[in-house]
Scaffold this active site. Structure first.
Site, PDB file in Angstrom:
ATOM      1  N   HIS A 174     -50.733  -2.804 -10.193  1.00  0.00           N
ATOM      2  CA  HIS A 174     -51.118  -2.261 -11.504  1.00  0.00           C
ATOM      3  C   HIS A 174     -52.525  -2.692 -11.920  1.00  0.00           C
ATOM      4  O   HIS A 174     -53.046  -2.220 -12.931  1.00  0.00           O
ATOM      5  CB  HIS A 174     -50.091  -2.644 -12.584  1.00  0.00           C
ATOM      6  N   ASP A 208     -44.965  -3.846  -6.977  1.00  0.00           N
ATOM      7  CA  ASP A 208     -46.226  -4.103  -7.673  1.00  0.00           C
ATOM      8  C   ASP A 208     -47.090  -5.050  -6.839  1.00  0.00           C
ATOM      9  O   ASP A 208     -47.262  -6.223  -7.165  1.00  0.00           O
ATOM     10  CB  ASP A 208     -45.925  -4.688  -9.052  1.00  0.00           C
ATOM     11  N   SER A 255     -52.678 -10.988 -14.411  1.00  0.00           N
ATOM     12  CA  SER A 255     -51.752 -10.342 -13.495  1.00  0.00           C
ATOM     13  C   SER A 255     -52.405 -10.367 -12.128  1.00  0.00           C
ATOM     14  O   SER A 255     -53.623 -10.381 -12.001  1.00  0.00           O
ATOM     15  CB  SER A 255     -51.508  -8.885 -13.905  1.00  0.00           C
TER      16      SER A 255
END
Length: 534
Positions: free
Chosen positions: A66, A109, A224
């Site tokens: 992402h 992810d 992230s």
């Protein structure tokens, strides 16, 4: 549960407090400068930190899928993002997002980033090991997560790398705490921190995934994509959490389980993604997959592309080759060569496309670059049939954001007016090494001889693509190596070829000619694009 329902519910949770694309370390402390030398800051073209990542090989960074939109380069070798310079920035050549990734809530992810050059491993930069096999980490084991960002709710972002210890949370407990009917955690995840504790990761950006992708102004500042490290190995990738205020005592933080993707990672490190492996060739001569594997095996063994340097050449006179362009990334690193064919168009190789943001014209010395000789790239017109160099069609037009001022320092070069059968000596020029591993900043030029195409085909162990020329690098120590793909092969004052690929581990390569895209075979394609910008 219908996938669309799951998607909508997941992003409803996002707007209510589940955060991704930039998680910050909460209640951590500054990481020692001598630790975590694998950490990477993923940044956009403005130098803004978007996500974390970690070096797993000298040319690959692992991160979250992402994080993909807008990142252009990575920063390695510093914990302090105020100490970023050209030496510790490396542009991203390719992004390998997991093919099954849709959004964080559906899992997968994970993403690999191929760097445009190898990181220099040393006292400030080292890769981190991955698990060797699928693993199950014991509940409550203490691991470590790190990143750049907020240290507390409502606080100010910091630029020093922060780290925090977090306990592994039993996966069944984690699923139970996240089970908000009909949402379930995706497969292949780990949980740690953020549950009955004030330590973990959080975030400042509460935009939905759709909005973040479509609006570059979203305010994510975080990590992230960073690693969850247990017993010295990167076992997880920061994916998402639940919590707008970073206290989040009710749901654990969620990480992609690296050990479940070891085969995918190993396969990606070995070869190009599926869409670049579909090589076309003449029927009955060589199977496309065989051609692909052989081409990339040669690449691994020594065939170099994405930038070739001039070997055993000499400095180009300042008054010559005024059409030469240096194609650079957002950090000012030279990526490829190119050449001006109209005051607003540069011609280059299609494989040079990733990462380039502007061109430099009007100087042979890349130490003399300033705002006056830099022009940003407005549009990239890559040939629609290009897949990789081995399949051919390695040609691209760059529309400049403004017209270059033609003068005594900048001129265009003419192209052939029809299909040509060149013979004799020509020239190739570029910036880069003059010998193996010897880089320079000055434009260099070398004379090369055109090689009969049938002879050239016989010297390459796979079928060469259509529409190419061969010159240099065969029975000679003159030609190109690494640093200036995209530059022109010039014969009798016209740009007849574009540097595409060669076979060269040590830049002596006496056994196979250098390969160029034959410009004369693409004149109609070039004219059609130029007509749109009259």
């Amino acid at each position: 549960m219908h996938p669309l329902h799951k998607f909508l519910l997941f992003h409803l949770l996002a707007s209510l407090g589940r955060n991704a694309d930039g998680s910050e370390i909460i209640n951590g402390e500054l990481a020692p400068e001598t630790s975590m030398l694998y950490m990477a800051s993923l940044q956009d073209s403005t130098g803004r930190h978007l996500c974390g990542g970690f070096l797993i090989r000298d040319d690959f960074v692992l991160t979250a899928a992402h994080c993909e939109p807008r990142i252009t380069h990575v920063v390695l070798g510093t914990h302090d993002l105020k100490r970023v310079n050209a030496d510790n920035k490396i542009s991203i050549e390719r992004k390998y997002k997991h093919e099954s990734y849709e959004n964080e809530g559906n899992g997968n992810d994970i993403m690999l980033l191929k760097l445009s050059r190898k990181a220099r491993l040393g006292k400030n930069v080292k890769p981190i090991q991955l698990p060797n096999t699928e693993i199950k980490i014991k509940d409550k084991s203490m691991c470590n997560v790190a990143g750049w960002g907020f240290t507390r709710t409502g606080g100010e972002a910091v630029e020093g790398l922060q780290e925090v210890d977090v306990p592994i949370v039993n996966l069944e407990v984690c699923k139970k705490e996240w089970k908000i009917d009909p949402f379930n955690l995706p497969a292949n995840v780990l949980c740690a921190g953020g549950y009955g504790t004030k330590k973990g990761f959080c975030q400042v950006c509460f935009l939905s995934i759709h909005k973040k992708i479509n609006e570059a102004s979203s305010s994510s500042q975080g990590d992230s994509g960073g690693p969850l490290v247990c017993s010295g190995k990167a076992v997880g990738v920061v994916s998402f959490n639940k919590g707008a205020n970073c206290d989040y005592p009710d749901a654990p933080n969620v990480y992609t389980d690296v050990s479940k993707y070891l085969t995918w990672i190993k396969d990606t490190l070995k070869r190009e993604p599926q869409e670049e492996r579909q090589v076309t060739c003449r029927a009955g001569i060589m199977h496309p997959l065989h051609k692909f594997l052989l081409f990339h095996l040669l690449a691994y063994l020594g065939r170099n592309a994405d930038g070739s340097e001039i070997i055993n050449g000499e400095l180009a006179p300042e008054t010559s080759m005024l059409y030469m362009a240096s194609l650079q990334d957002s950090t000012g690193i030279h990526v490829c060569g190119g050449f001006l064919i109209r005051d607003d168009f540069v011609l280059t190789a299609a494989h040079c496309e990733p990462g380039i943001t502007h061109v430099v014209l009007g100087t042979h010395d890349l130490k003399r670059v300033n705002a006056d000789n830099k022009i940003s790239i407005e549009t990239k017109h890559k040939h629609k049939s290009f897949r990789n160099e081995g399949s051919g069609n390695d040609i691209m037009l760059l529309k400049l954001s403004k017209k270059a001022s033609l003068n005594r320092r900048v001129q265009t070069i003419p192209l052939p007016t029809s299909v040509m059968n060149e013979q004799g000596n020509c020239q190739v020029a570029g910036w880069g090494a003059t010998r193996t591993r010897g880089a320079v900043d000055d434009l260099r030029v070398v004379d090369v001889s055109i090689i009969n195409l049938e002879v050239c085909k016989g010297k390459w162990p796979f079928d060469l693509p259509d529409n190419v020329l061969c010159a240099g690098g065969y029975g000679t120590n003159k030609g190109f190596c690494q640093g200036d793909s995209g530059g022109p092969l010039v014969c009798r004052g016209k740009a007849v070829g574009v540097v595409s690929f060669n076979k060269a581990g040590n830049c002596k390569y006496p056994d196979a000619p250098n390969v160029y895209t034959d410009v004369s075979k693409y004149l109609t394609w070039i004219d059609n694009i130029l007509k749109h910008y009259k």
